[in-house]
Design a protein around this motif. Structure first.
Motif, PDB file in Angstrom:
ATOM      1  N   GLY A   1       0.784  -1.231   0.000  1.00  0.00           N
ATOM      2  CA  GLY A   1       0.000   0.000   0.000  1.00  0.00           C
ATOM      3  C   GLY A   1       0.815   1.279   0.000  1.00  0.00           C
ATOM      4  O   GLY A   1       0.333   2.309   0.461  1.00  0.00           O
ATOM      5  N   CYS A   2       2.024   1.254  -0.525  1.00  0.00           N
ATOM      6  CA  CYS A   2       2.814   2.503  -0.552  1.00  0.00           C
ATOM      7  C   CYS A   2       2.289   3.449  -1.615  1.00  0.00           C
ATOM      8  O   CYS A   2       2.546   4.643  -1.575  1.00  0.00           O
ATOM      9  CB  CYS A   2       4.287   2.202  -0.794  1.00  0.00           C
ATOM     10  N   GLN A   3       1.581   2.889  -2.588  1.00  0.00           N
ATOM     11  CA  GLN A   3       0.953   3.661  -3.662  1.00  0.00           C
ATOM     12  C   GLN A   3       1.946   4.417  -4.547  1.00  0.00           C
ATOM     13  O   GLN A   3       1.598   5.368  -5.240  1.00  0.00           O
ATOM     14  CB  GLN A   3      -0.143   4.594  -3.105  1.00  0.00           C
ATOM     15  N   LEU A   4       3.201   3.982  -4.510  1.00  0.00           N
ATOM     16  CA  LEU A   4       4.186   4.596  -5.402  1.00  0.00           C
ATOM     17  C   LEU A   4       3.839   4.282  -6.855  1.00  0.00           C
ATOM     18  O   LEU A   4       4.071   5.096  -7.743  1.00  0.00           O
ATOM     19  CB  LEU A   4       5.597   4.098  -5.073  1.00  0.00           C
TER      20      LEU A   4
ATOM     21  N   HIS B   1       0.866   4.049  -8.098  1.00  0.00           N
ATOM     22  CA  HIS B   1      -0.186   4.976  -8.513  1.00  0.00           C
ATOM     23  C   HIS B   1       0.401   6.325  -8.899  1.00  0.00           C
ATOM     24  O   HIS B   1       0.133   6.859  -9.975  1.00  0.00           O
ATOM     25  CB  HIS B   1      -1.213   5.170  -7.402  1.00  0.00           C
ATOM     26  N   ILE B   2       1.217   6.872  -7.992  1.00  0.00           N
ATOM     27  CA  ILE B   2       1.668   8.245  -8.238  1.00  0.00           C
ATOM     28  C   ILE B   2       2.697   8.283  -9.369  1.00  0.00           C
ATOM     29  O   ILE B   2       2.754   9.248 -10.131  1.00  0.00           O
ATOM     30  CB  ILE B   2       2.182   8.918  -6.940  1.00  0.00           C
TER      31      ILE B   2
ATOM     32  N   LEU C   1      -6.421   4.959  -7.548  1.00  0.00           N
ATOM     33  CA  LEU C   1      -6.426   4.699  -6.116  1.00  0.00           C
ATOM     34  C   LEU C   1      -7.638   3.834  -5.794  1.00  0.00           C
ATOM     35  O   LEU C   1      -8.664   3.934  -6.452  1.00  0.00           O
ATOM     36  CB  LEU C   1      -6.491   6.017  -5.345  1.00  0.00           C
TER      37      LEU C   1
ATOM     38  N   ARG D   1      -5.598  -0.011   0.561  1.00  0.00           N
ATOM     39  CA  ARG D   1      -4.606   0.868  -0.054  1.00  0.00           C
ATOM     40  C   ARG D   1      -3.999   0.235  -1.304  1.00  0.00           C
ATOM     41  O   ARG D   1      -3.008   0.716  -1.838  1.00  0.00           O
ATOM     42  CB  ARG D   1      -3.513   1.238   0.946  1.00  0.00           C
TER      43      ARG D   1
ATOM     44  N   TYR E   1      -6.133  18.464  -7.147  1.00  0.00           N
ATOM     45  CA  TYR E   1      -5.019  18.081  -6.266  1.00  0.00           C
ATOM     46  C   TYR E   1      -4.358  19.326  -5.708  1.00  0.00           C
ATOM     47  O   TYR E   1      -3.453  19.888  -6.313  1.00  0.00           O
ATOM     48  CB  TYR E   1      -4.006  17.235  -7.031  1.00  0.00           C
TER      49      TYR E   1
ATOM     50  N   ASP F   1      -1.347  22.211   3.140  1.00  0.00           N
ATOM     51  CA  ASP F   1      -0.507  22.948   4.082  1.00  0.00           C
ATOM     52  C   ASP F   1      -0.684  22.299   5.435  1.00  0.00           C
ATOM     53  O   ASP F   1      -1.782  22.225   5.969  1.00  0.00           O
ATOM     54  CB  ASP F   1      -0.922  24.411   4.159  1.00  0.00           C
ATOM     55  N   ARG F   2       0.391  21.797   5.985  1.00  0.00           N
ATOM     56  CA  ARG F   2       0.278  21.013   7.202  1.00  0.00           C
ATOM     57  C   ARG F   2       0.327  21.855   8.465  1.00  0.00           C
ATOM     58  O   ARG F   2       0.093  21.360   9.550  1.00  0.00           O
ATOM     59  CB  ARG F   2       1.343  19.927   7.224  1.00  0.00           C
ATOM     60  N   SER F   3       0.644  23.123   8.356  1.00  0.00           N
ATOM     61  CA  SER F   3       0.608  23.939   9.559  1.00  0.00           C
ATOM     62  C   SER F   3      -0.834  24.273   9.912  1.00  0.00           C
ATOM     63  O   SER F   3      -1.138  24.640  11.029  1.00  0.00           O
ATOM     64  CB  SER F   3       1.395  25.227   9.340  1.00  0.00           C
ATOM     65  N   GLY F   4      -1.741  24.137   8.923  1.00  0.00           N
ATOM     66  CA  GLY F   4      -3.141  24.449   9.172  1.00  0.00           C
ATOM     67  C   GLY F   4      -3.411  25.930   9.241  1.00  0.00           C
ATOM     68  O   GLY F   4      -4.506  26.369   9.575  1.00  0.00           O
ATOM     69  N   ARG F   5      -2.401  26.751   8.949  1.00  0.00           N
ATOM     70  CA  ARG F   5      -2.574  28.195   9.113  1.00  0.00           C
ATOM     71  C   ARG F   5      -3.202  28.845   7.893  1.00  0.00           C
ATOM     72  O   ARG F   5      -3.852  29.849   8.008  1.00  0.00           O
ATOM     73  CB  ARG F   5      -1.211  28.837   9.404  1.00  0.00           C
TER      74      ARG F   5
END
Lengths: 452, 433
Positions: A346-349, A351-352, A364, A370, A443, A447-451
């Protein structure tokens, strides 16, 4: 495996096996070469003898790929800087201890007179053969030798003739890959009468830049110069050039010693399959020592035993006829990727890789797992997914045509069946699925800071 | 025979609590990071409550951008170092690593996270800066993971922040309630120091906020109040003998152990009642502090235990004995606990002698404190009710962490505290438009 005989007779140079050390730092001294013979190597090409030189300090640079050290090695070391007399004395001594091993003297000088003299010198010392260094792409070429010769077929041809005139032992001409068509210098050497060829010498390279001093590696007091690239990374280039010679009607009868990134038995077998009848190794020894030959020899013997071969000549060149021009490939051959869901992690490499890097043929999953799904009708059988998949034998390429039809581009051309315009149904990409460009807009980069 | 000798010096204490996730050296980090597959939509990111871009930071470590790796981690999680150490990574990121699907060792994500964050802390690398002062002030009650995360996020958004902490040290259960082999006191405190130095929030220690007047004062001085008080003391068992000396709550036990370290005396025979992670921790630690016998007694079956399997395995390895399907009836003793009588499902009873009885029966909710704050609703389990922005039912009051989630990991508190800060920001902005 008892009936396997690894010994070779390479253009008249006999050796107990095809594993030779290439002319390089591991063959700088009689001590190293005798140690290598004890370890199991069958021959050695002495580090190039020639004119006096001065070496620099800091000589090698490498490419480390992830956790792999020295996937590629680059060097700016010159030919031997030891006195000729010392080298000749040691050649003589090595031959005394190992009369049945191949000791080949690599040579690089300038004038006809010098060539005549040095050929006589090494023959007198007992060398079993001579290798002409027309490949070195750094330092020596600036003085008109090495690759400067290898890149000028006429000059090369002249020097080969000089050497053939003087030599009584077999002569190998070593070629530089730093040229657009390797058959040009090879033909020049063959026409000059060379007994054999060897390739490839190192590839002109800059291996990296120091990000603090902005100097190329290896750094010599804040500066650097182009080096010669070798090691596992160059193997594909070497194999291709080997095939160019082994498949050439005027060259293929000349024995070829294969060089370039050889480290494992698989590499050895591949070189032999493409026509080499001895192999030369440098980087693998510089990395692991002479003991690396154990794995090569064991693997080669196993391969020969599995396939029922007694000598390397039983399979030398067997892959050459299978390397054809693109136009001769079967256009009806069709493979499609298949994912083994039991093995998939399920690494899905896949797919990408397919979606971003190839043909949008791996979806997917929508079932909560996965494990990606191959879209058969979009799959062009390019192999990419099976190459990126980190699991052994998880993605396989399954043949879909029944093998009854073969037709190449060349045959189509002959038959007047090639597509004439872009909507011609005989063309390849017609009707092939591609997503709408705007489908890409879904796609968003997260943003992982959520800010934001 | 006990596995561990009673520690008498700081060195012996450290020897009994060797770090579970020791710091990687550069070579180990390089080779370990090289194993990462850089999965698409990596499951480890989803498994992380703060959604750290794990493949990215691991790739950054591998390419020598360790500072960038730390920035990636802190971008998602203000307690990146503590979480790398104390997170149950076996259950979260590492547990979801795709390698485990083929029974291969997962990436050591927690240790790689420590490697990157430790590097910037040791080098005192500046990674953060406060946003331009927006003139607004927020009070934070409780300097635990939720409070610190909320403070950091608010500082980045330009707020002045003052934290009021009842205890003498910051980081809440990270320093007071975590097993010592996960994180040392120094390590726990250092991250707050690192953050505080760059972001400049104020912490008032030994400053409990515990009555209506104090809350009224906070409301007067600040634009919003964030509550991150965690849970209360260990809940009552409601059995006879519970008030005897020699009976302690697991949370209180761990706190005392962590504060006194080698000077903390654990007696010979210990009985721990409970089956959650804190109970298992307390049992494990009793054994490592040299107790001769440690029984962990849980009223239901082993399979019903709330504790993670690997925590229980750690306790067993330290010499703890598990006893299942036994409910405590009474604690015996004259002036001091001397043992516990349990009943079996079949009605039979048995007695375990004990010099120390540790109640790992969960922490009580903050009911008494909340009584000072009318209009803050709690649910049936006593958890503070918040909306998506982490605002409580009392306008201007936000909450996160254990008091909202009922008791979870440091990483959950860190994430919720950050979300609450963003909720506060949104609320204040909306109020002014």
């Amino acid at each position: 495996m008892s009936n396997i005989d690894l010994s070779i007779n390479f253009a008249g140079i006999k050796a107990p096996n095809p594993f030779w050390l290439a002319s390089a730092p591991p063959t700088n001294t009689g001590y190293q070469i005798m140690k290598a013979f004890e370890a199991g190597w069958g021959g050695a090409v002495w580090k190039t003898l020639g004119v006096p030189v001065q070496n620099v300090s800091s000589r090698y640079g490498s490419i480390n790929y992830r956790d792999t050290r020295m996937a590629g090695l680059n060097n700016i070391e010159l030919i031997t800087d030891r006195p000729l007399a010392d080298n000749l004395r040691e050649i003589e001594e090595v031959k005394k201890y190992f009369p049945n091993h191949a000791v080949i003297a690599s040579l690089m000088v300038e004038s006809k007179k010098e060539w005549f003299q040095i050929v006589k010198d090494v023959e007198n010392a007992g060398a079993d053969g001579i290798e002409l260094n027309f490949g070195c792409p750094h330092g020596m070429c600036e003085r008109g030798m090495g690759s400067a010769v290898g890149q000028e077929p006429e000059v090369l041809n002249t020097i080969v003739q000089w050497v053939m005139e003087a030599a009584t032992v077999p002569v190998i001409t070593k070629l530089t890959p730093n040229i657009s068509d390797i058959t040009d210098p090879a033909l020049a050497a063959v026409r000059g009468g060379t007994s054999a060829l060897s390739l490839i010498n190192t590839i002109k390279s800059i291996v990296g830049i120091d990000l603090d001093t902005y100097a190329p590696y290896p750094v010599v007091d804040g500066k650097g110069t182009n080096g010669g690239y070798c090691g596992p990374a160059v193997k594909p280039i070497a194999l291709h050039m080997l095939k160019e010679l082994a498949g050439h009607p005027e060259i293929r009868n000349t024995p070829i010693s294969g060089i370039g990134g050889i480290e494992t038995w698989r590499d050895v077998v591949e070189f032999i399959l493409l026509g080499a009848t001895s192999v030369q190794v440098c980087t693998a020894v510089m990395h692991y020592g002479f003991g690396i030959v154990r794995e090569m020899e064991a693997g080669l013997r196993q391969f020969m035993s599995d396939k029922g071969y007694s000598t390397i000549y039983d399979f030398a060149g067997k892959a050459v006829p299978n390397v054809v021009e693109w136009k001769n490939l079967n256009l009806h051959y069709k493979v499609v990727a298949s994912i083994n869901a039991d093995k998939c992690i399920g690494c899905q490499l896949c797919h990408i890789a397919c979606d971003d890097g190839a043909h949008q043929a791996i979806a997917l999953p929508t079932n909560g797992s996965r494990v990606p799904e191959i879209i058969d009708e979009n799959c062009v059988g390019c192999n990419l997914c099976s190459l990126v998949c980190p699991v052994e034998e998880c993605i396989t390429m399954e043949r879909r045509d029944d093998g009854s039809q073969t037709e190449s581009w060349a045959e189509r051309t002959m038959a007047g069946k090639v597509p004439e315009h872009f909507n011609d149904p005989r063309g390849g990409g017609v009707g092939h699925f591609v997503p709408e460009p705007s489908a890409a807009l879904q796609y968003k980069r997260k943003d992982r800071s959520g800010r934001k | 025979m006990a596995e561990y000798k009673r520690p008498e010096t700081p060195q012996e204490y450290q020897r009994n609590f060797p770090p579970k996730k020791p710091l990687m050296n550069t070579s180990e980090a390089y080779y370990e990071s090289a194993r990462c597959l850089y999965c698409y939509d990596a499951p480890c990111m989803d498994a992380c409550p703060t959604h750290i871009d794990i493949p990215l930071f691991i790739k950054q470590i591998n390419t020598g951008n360790v500072k960038g790796a730390a920035a990636t981690i802190y971008d998602s999680n203000w307690l990146g170092n503590a979480c790398g150490k104390v997170c149950p990574t076996e259950q979260l990121c590492e547990g979801s690593c795709v390698y485990t699907e083929q029974d291969m060792k997962p990436l050591q994500i927690g240790r790689l996270q420590n490697f990157a964050t430790e590097a910037v802390m040791q080098a005192k690398t500046n990674l953060f800066k406060p946003g331009p002062d927006n003139g607004r002030r927020v009070a934070i009650v409780g300097a635990g993971p939720a409070g610190i995360a909320c403070a950091c996020e608010l500082r980045v958004l330009g707020y002045s922040v003052e934290i009021f902490e009842a205890k003498a040290l910051p980081t809440g259960l990270t320093v007071y309630g975590t097993a010592p082999y996960k994180i040392t006191n120094e390590e726990a405190l250092r991250e707050n120091e690192y953050l505080q130095q760059q972001l400049g929030y104020t912490v008032h220690y030994n400053h409990p906020i515990q009555n209506a007047a104090q809350f009224a004062e906070l409301e007067k001085q600040f634009d919003a109040v964030f509550l991150g008080l965690g849970l209360g003391a260990t809940a009552q068992l409601n059995i006879p003998g519970e008030e005897l000396p020699g009976v302690v709550g697991a949370v209180e036990f761990v706190e005392e152990l962590r504060m006194k370290q080698h000077a903390f005396q654990v007696p010979e025979r210990v009985v721990v009642i409970g089956g959650g992670n804190t109970a298992v921790d307390a049992a494990s630690e009793s054994a490592r502090m040299g107790a001769q016998s440690v029984h962990l007694v849980y009223r239901r079956t082993k399979a019903d235990m709330g504790a993670y399997d690997f925590e229980y395995a750690t306790a067993l390895a330290a010499g703890v004995q598990g006893v299942f399907e036994a409910s405590p009836l009474r604690i015996e003793g004259e002036n001091k606990a001397s043992g516990v009588t349990f009943s079996r499902p079949d009605g039979s009873e048995f007695h375990l002698p004990a010099d120390l009885v540790i109640k790992g029966t969960g922490q009580a909710k903050q009911g008494a404190l909340l009584a000072h704050l009318p209009n803050i609703s709690t649910d049936a389990k006593g958890r503070v009710v918040v909306d998506a922005a982490h605002q409580t039912t009392r306008p201007g009051y936000f909450a996160a962490g254990d008091m909202v989630n009922g008791g979870a990991e440091v990483v959950n508190a860190a994430y919720e505290g950050k979300l609450a800060a963003q909720g506060i920001h949104q609320w204040i902005q909306n109020k002014n438009t």
